[in-house]
Design a protein around this motif. Structure first.
Motif, PDB file in Angstrom:
ATOM      1  N   ASN A   1       0.930  -1.304  -0.042  1.00 44.68           N
ATOM      2  CA  ASN A   1       0.062  -0.111   0.082  1.00 44.68           C
ATOM      3  C   ASN A   1       1.025   1.212   0.006  1.00 44.68           C
ATOM      4  OD1 ASN A   1      -2.454  -1.103  -0.049  1.00 44.68           O
ATOM      5  ND2 ASN A   1      -3.026  -1.083   2.089  1.00 44.68           N
TER       6      ASN A   1
ATOM      7  N   LYS B   1       2.223   1.722  -3.495  1.00 55.20           N
ATOM      8  CA  LYS B   1       1.369   2.180  -4.339  1.00 55.20           C
ATOM      9  C   LYS B   1       0.888   3.413  -4.130  1.00 55.20           C
ATOM     10  CE  LYS B   1      -1.629  -1.411  -3.717  1.00 55.20           C
ATOM     11  NZ  LYS B   1      -2.867  -2.043  -3.685  1.00 55.20           N
ATOM     12  N   TYR B   2       0.472   4.010  -2.817  1.00 56.60           N
ATOM     13  CA  TYR B   2       0.021   5.405  -2.697  1.00 56.60           C
ATOM     14  C   TYR B   2       1.079   6.537  -2.200  1.00 56.60           C
ATOM     15  CZ  TYR B   2      -4.110   2.266  -2.875  1.00 56.60           C
ATOM     16  OH  TYR B   2      -5.057   1.536  -3.517  1.00 56.60           O
TER      17      TYR B   2
ATOM     18  N   ASP C   1       5.272   6.096   5.329  1.00 59.08           N
ATOM     19  CA  ASP C   1       5.667   6.505   4.187  1.00 59.08           C
ATOM     20  C   ASP C   1       5.403   8.022   3.929  1.00 59.08           C
ATOM     21  OD1 ASP C   1       3.018   7.182   3.161  1.00 59.08           O
ATOM     22  OD2 ASP C   1       2.501   5.075   3.067  1.00 59.08           O
TER      23      ASP C   1
ATOM     24  N   ILE D   1      -4.065   9.612   3.745  1.00 59.72           N
ATOM     25  CA  ILE D   1      -5.550   9.094   3.584  1.00 59.72           C
ATOM     26  C   ILE D   1      -6.436  10.405   4.453  1.00 59.72           C
ATOM     27  CG2 ILE D   1      -7.262   7.520   4.619  1.00 59.72           C
ATOM     28  CD1 ILE D   1      -4.899   5.555   4.728  1.00 59.72           C
TER      29      ILE D   1
ATOM     30  N   ILE E   1     -11.468   2.624   6.458  1.00 60.46           N
ATOM     31  CA  ILE E   1     -10.510   2.068   5.638  1.00 60.46           C
ATOM     32  C   ILE E   1     -10.472   0.546   5.681  1.00 60.46           C
ATOM     33  CG2 ILE E   1      -8.363   2.045   7.262  1.00 60.46           C
ATOM     34  CD1 ILE E   1      -8.739   4.249   4.083  1.00 60.46           C
TER      35      ILE E   1
ATOM     36  N   TYR F   1     -13.603  -0.599   0.518  1.00 62.65           N
ATOM     37  CA  TYR F   1     -13.513   0.868   0.712  1.00 62.65           C
ATOM     38  C   TYR F   1     -12.355   1.380   0.271  1.00 62.65           C
ATOM     39  CZ  TYR F   1     -14.282   5.251   2.479  1.00 62.65           C
ATOM     40  OH  TYR F   1     -14.363   6.823   2.856  1.00 62.65           O
ATOM     41  N   ARG F   2     -12.389   2.292  -0.729  1.00 64.70           N
ATOM     42  CA  ARG F   2     -11.176   3.060  -0.997  1.00 64.70           C
ATOM     43  C   ARG F   2     -11.341   4.574  -1.091  1.00 64.70           C
ATOM     44  NH1 ARG F   2     -10.644  -1.323  -6.029  1.00 64.70           N
ATOM     45  NH2 ARG F   2     -13.016  -1.003  -5.851  1.00 64.70           N
ATOM     46  N   VAL F   3     -10.309   5.170  -0.931  1.00 67.28           N
ATOM     47  CA  VAL F   3     -10.118   6.684  -0.768  1.00 67.28           C
ATOM     48  C   VAL F   3     -10.432   7.253  -2.347  1.00 67.28           C
ATOM     49  CG1 VAL F   3      -9.145   8.801  -0.384  1.00 67.28           C
ATOM     50  CG2 VAL F   3      -8.744   6.953   1.160  1.00 67.28           C
TER      51      VAL F   3
ATOM     52  N   SER G   1      -7.023   3.363  -6.947  1.00 65.52           N
ATOM     53  CA  SER G   1      -6.765   2.107  -6.520  1.00 65.52           C
ATOM     54  C   SER G   1      -6.606   1.105  -7.651  1.00 65.52           C
ATOM     55  CB  SER G   1      -7.989   1.792  -5.233  1.00 65.52           C
ATOM     56  OG  SER G   1      -7.728   0.242  -5.121  1.00 65.52           O
TER      57      SER G   1
ATOM     58  N   GLY H   1      -5.424  -2.472  -7.019  1.00 66.84           N
ATOM     59  CA  GLY H   1      -5.928  -2.778  -5.898  1.00 66.84           C
ATOM     60  C   GLY H   1      -7.349  -3.461  -5.974  1.00 66.84           C
ATOM     61  N   THR H   2      -7.773  -3.909  -4.913  1.00 64.21           N
ATOM     62  CA  THR H   2      -9.046  -4.506  -4.940  1.00 64.21           C
ATOM     63  C   THR H   2     -10.012  -3.963  -3.690  1.00 64.21           C
ATOM     64  OG1 THR H   2      -8.173  -6.550  -3.299  1.00 64.21           O
ATOM     65  CG2 THR H   2      -8.214  -6.973  -5.602  1.00 64.21           C
ATOM     66  N   GLY H   3      -8.867  -3.363  -3.082  1.00 63.31           N
ATOM     67  CA  GLY H   3     -10.141  -2.642  -1.829  1.00 63.31           C
ATOM     68  C   GLY H   3     -10.423  -3.635  -0.577  1.00 63.31           C
TER      69      GLY H   3
ATOM     70  N   GLY I   1      -7.474  -5.392   0.555  1.00 62.87           N
ATOM     71  CA  GLY I   1      -6.198  -5.849   1.492  1.00 62.87           C
ATOM     72  C   GLY I   1      -6.406  -5.418   3.059  1.00 62.87           C
ATOM     73  N   LEU I   2      -6.831  -4.236   3.324  1.00 63.98           N
ATOM     74  CA  LEU I   2      -6.863  -3.826   4.681  1.00 63.98           C
ATOM     75  C   LEU I   2      -7.741  -4.645   5.419  1.00 63.98           C
ATOM     76  CD1 LEU I   2      -6.063  -0.132   4.788  1.00 63.98           C
ATOM     77  CD2 LEU I   2      -4.644  -1.789   5.459  1.00 63.98           C
TER      78      LEU I   2
ATOM     79  N   THR J   1       1.635   8.586   5.521  1.00 62.90           N
ATOM     80  CA  THR J   1       0.958   7.505   6.608  1.00 62.90           C
ATOM     81  C   THR J   1       1.828   6.803   7.333  1.00 62.90           C
ATOM     82  OG1 THR J   1      -0.635   7.434   4.584  1.00 62.90           O
ATOM     83  CG2 THR J   1      -0.875   5.598   6.202  1.00 62.90           C
TER      84      THR J   1
HETATM   85  N1  LIG Z   1      -0.168   3.857   2.725  1.00 65.06           N
HETATM   86  C1  LIG Z   1      -1.376   4.405   2.170  1.00 65.06           C
HETATM   87  N2  LIG Z   1      -1.399   5.681   1.881  1.00 65.06           N
HETATM   88  C2  LIG Z   1      -2.642   6.272   1.241  1.00 65.06           C
HETATM   89  N3  LIG Z   1      -3.563   5.606   1.261  1.00 65.06           N
HETATM   90  C3  LIG Z   1      -3.615   4.281   1.653  1.00 65.06           C
HETATM   91  C4  LIG Z   1      -2.585   3.725   2.192  1.00 65.06           C
HETATM   92  N4  LIG Z   1      -2.901   2.392   2.676  1.00 65.06           N
HETATM   93  C5  LIG Z   1      -4.057   2.350   2.179  1.00 65.06           C
HETATM   94  N5  LIG Z   1      -4.713   3.408   1.625  1.00 65.06           N
HETATM   95  C6  LIG Z   1      -6.220   3.801   1.143  1.00 65.06           C
HETATM   96  O1  LIG Z   1      -6.860   2.702   1.803  1.00 65.06           O
HETATM   97  C7  LIG Z   1      -7.542   2.023   0.584  1.00 65.06           C
HETATM   98  C8  LIG Z   1      -7.963   0.500   1.029  1.00 65.06           C
HETATM   99  O2  LIG Z   1      -6.563  -0.077   1.193  1.00 65.06           O
HETATM  100  P1  LIG Z   1      -6.831  -1.834   0.784  1.00 65.06           P
HETATM  101  O3  LIG Z   1      -7.576  -2.281   1.599  1.00 65.06           O
HETATM  102  O4  LIG Z   1      -5.146  -2.263   0.995  1.00 65.06           O
HETATM  103  O5  LIG Z   1      -7.112  -1.657  -0.650  1.00 65.06           O
HETATM  104  P2  LIG Z   1      -6.396  -1.370  -1.951  1.00 65.06           P
HETATM  105  O6  LIG Z   1      -6.619  -2.646  -3.055  1.00 65.06           O
HETATM  106  O7  LIG Z   1      -7.087  -0.316  -2.728  1.00 65.06           O
HETATM  107  O8  LIG Z   1      -5.130  -1.297  -1.790  1.00 65.06           O
HETATM  108  C9  LIG Z   1      -6.819   2.330  -0.437  1.00 65.06           C
HETATM  109  O9  LIG Z   1      -7.487   2.244  -1.635  1.00 65.06           O
HETATM  110  C10 LIG Z   1      -6.237   3.749  -0.379  1.00 65.06           C
HETATM  111  O10 LIG Z   1      -6.980   4.501  -0.624  1.00 65.06           O
END
Ligand SMILES: Nc1ncnc2c1ncn2[C@@H]1O[C@H](COP(=O)(O)OP(=O)(O)O)[C@@H](O)[C@H]1O
Ligand SMILES: [Mg+2]
Length: 461
Positions: A363, A366-367, A391, A396, A404, A409-411, A416, A421-423, A425-426, A450
């Motif tokens: 993450n 990616k972000y 990072d 966020i 989150i 749920y994705r911002v 994503s 991303g699949t939304g 992961g977390l 973050t």
């Molecule tokens: N380190 C990060 N910096 C910024 N945004 C993050 C970070 N980690 C997660 N996010 C936000 O949280 C959302 C959900 O994360 P996650 O469940 O891992 O799904 P995704 O598959 O989109 O990575 C992401 O889409 C992103 O918007």
């Protein structure tokens, strides 16, 4: 000698006989002396005195008889008025042969009433306690639509007070349009259900008539249940299905479009390869989604058996950082892993924690815009080992932080998706940490970066 009404009456009868006898004698003597039939004055006085004495005597005796009877009668009246009385005060009349049995029966009856009242009261208080402590609200209405019972839950859930004491007042408040008679004359064992929203809660209300015997309606019972959580879960489920369909539809549409183009149009080899690449990418995305969904479904069903062992979190983190250097370097990130102090081994499922760390670090990769810095710190607090992934990425927004961990749920959905991303992961990370007695905390500032902190136990439980 026992006091007795019979004795008293005997005394009274004897005294009457004596009076009659003396009167006769007096009349006879008067006749002899005066030789005529006229009463002398003396005779008259004696006669009157005797009648007076007899009168007084009869009053005393009648009092003697009626006092205990009156007392018994008064006690019985008190019982009839619903009072519980003590029968001790009647004991003084136990020597009255005729009423001793009445007193005895009365005492027995009182004992029985006391016992029944006690049983009834304890039964009643048991019912009251159950009704009062029920999570569901219960209101009973009489046939005249008056509230005859309402428990605390009903008042709390419906937001009503004791002043709302009729069916009409309550229906009006809840905007329920159900005629009372329709409910009261429902066929046996039938109920009417309705849903209302009160103070952010969704309530399920069941109306059911109750009967004295099988035929005569006695009123209506209203049972109120808070179904907010059920509705929320139901909405989540619907939302989840909609999300999955949507997530699958996007790559499927691409795959269909590109494959049809390849099939139907005259394309150069390079074009075919380019389109095939897109198809491959989309298929991979669908694969990732399905893998994540299967994993979540296994976690939900509690089918996952955690293989908990003691292992070095430092070694594992360093290994993952090494593995991810390549992906990080493609975005020109600096990825560092550092243990601030020597940390004890942790007790958890190693594969699960590996996936947790990969998800969190990827993450960050990616972000964070190209050329970012991602630092993985290791330390421990008390008997817990801690990993911080920091990072300097896009961050966020505060309002999104609490959501989150929700599935899908994705911002920024588009971003994503673009990142693959699949939304999910977390949400997987959260479930895995929950299953391993771990915790996760995310702090973030938009455009600054973050900080994700996870902790794991260093001791077996
Ligand atoms: N380190 C990060 N910096 C910024 N945004 C993050 C970070 N980690 C997660 N996010 C936000 O949280 C959302 C959900 O994360 P996650 O469940 O891992 O799904 P995704 O598959 O989109 O990575 C992401 O889409 C992103 O918007
Ligand atoms: Mg992710």
């Amino acid at each position: 000698m026992k006091n007795s009404i019979k004795n008293s009456i005997s005394v009274l009868s004897i005294s009457m006989v004596v009076i009659t006898f003396i009167t006769t004698i007096l009349l006879f003597v008067t006749k002899v002396i005066n030789k005529d039939n006229i009463f002398s004055l003396t005779t008259l006085v004696v006669l009157l005195a005797l009648i007076f004495i007899t009168y007084i005597f009869s009053i005393i005796i009648s009092k003697y008889i009626t006092t205990p009877l009156k007392k018994i009668e008064r006690s019985m009246r008190a019982v009839a008025d619903g009072k519980i009385i003590n029968t001790k005060h009647l004991n003084e009349y136990k020597n009255y042969a005729e009423i001793v049995d009445v007193i005895h029966s009365f005492s027995l009856m009182m004992k029985l009433i006391k016992k029944n009242t006690f049983d009834l009261n304890s039964q009643q208080s048991k019912t009251d306690i159950i009704l009062e402590h029920m999570a569901d609200g219960v209101i009973a209405f009489s046939t005249t639509q008056q509230v005859v019972h309402v428990n605390k839950s009903a008042m709390r859930l419906l937001g009503i007070s004791l002043e709302d004491d009729t069916f009409d007042k309550i229906s009006e408040k809840l905007k329920i349009k159900l005629p009372f008679d329709k409910i009261m004359y429902l066929p046996n064992y039938k109920t009417i259900e309705t849903k209302v929203d009160v103070n952010d809660n969704t309530l399920n209300i069941v109306f059911v008539p109750f009967f004295s015997d099988r035929l005569t309606p006695m009123g209506v019972i209203m049972v109120v249940r808070n179904i907010t959580e059920n509705v929320r879960l139901d909405n989540l489920r619907k939302e989840f299905v909609a999300n999955v369909s949507h997530e699958l539809k996007t790559p499927l549409t691409s795959i269909r479009g590109y494959s049809e183009t390849i099939m139907n149009e005259d394309l150069t080899y390079q074009e075919i390869v380019r389109f095939a690449k897109v198809i491959n990418q989309e298929a991979n995305r669908m694969n990732r989604l399905v893998v994540d969904l299967l994993q979540l479904s296994r976690l939900d069903d509690k089918k996952v058996k955690w293989n908990k062992v003691m292992f070095s979190l430092e070694d594992l983190s360093k290994l993952i950082c090494e593995k991810m250097q390549y992906v990080a370097s493609q975005k020109h990130h600096r990825l560092e892993c550092e243990a601030i102090e020597k940390i004890p081994n942790v007790y958890a499922d190693k594969d699960a924690i590996e996936q947790v760390l990969i998800n969190i670090i990827s993450n960050s990769i990616k972000y964070t815009p190209d050329g970012g810095i991602i630092k993985v710190y290791l330390g421990y607090v008390g008997d817990r080992a801690v990993v911080k992934v920091i990072d300097n990425g896009i961050g966020i927004p505060e309002k999104d932080l609490e959501r989150i961990f929700e599935r899908f749920y994705r911002v920024d959905k588009a971003r994503s998706r673009k990142m693959g991303g699949t939304g999910l992961g977390l949400s997987i990370v959260k479930e895995m940490l929950d299953g391993n007695d771990g915790t996760i905390d995310i702090k973030s500032v938009v455009n600054k970066g973050t900080e994700v902190t996870i902790s794991l136990p260093t001791k077996k439980k």
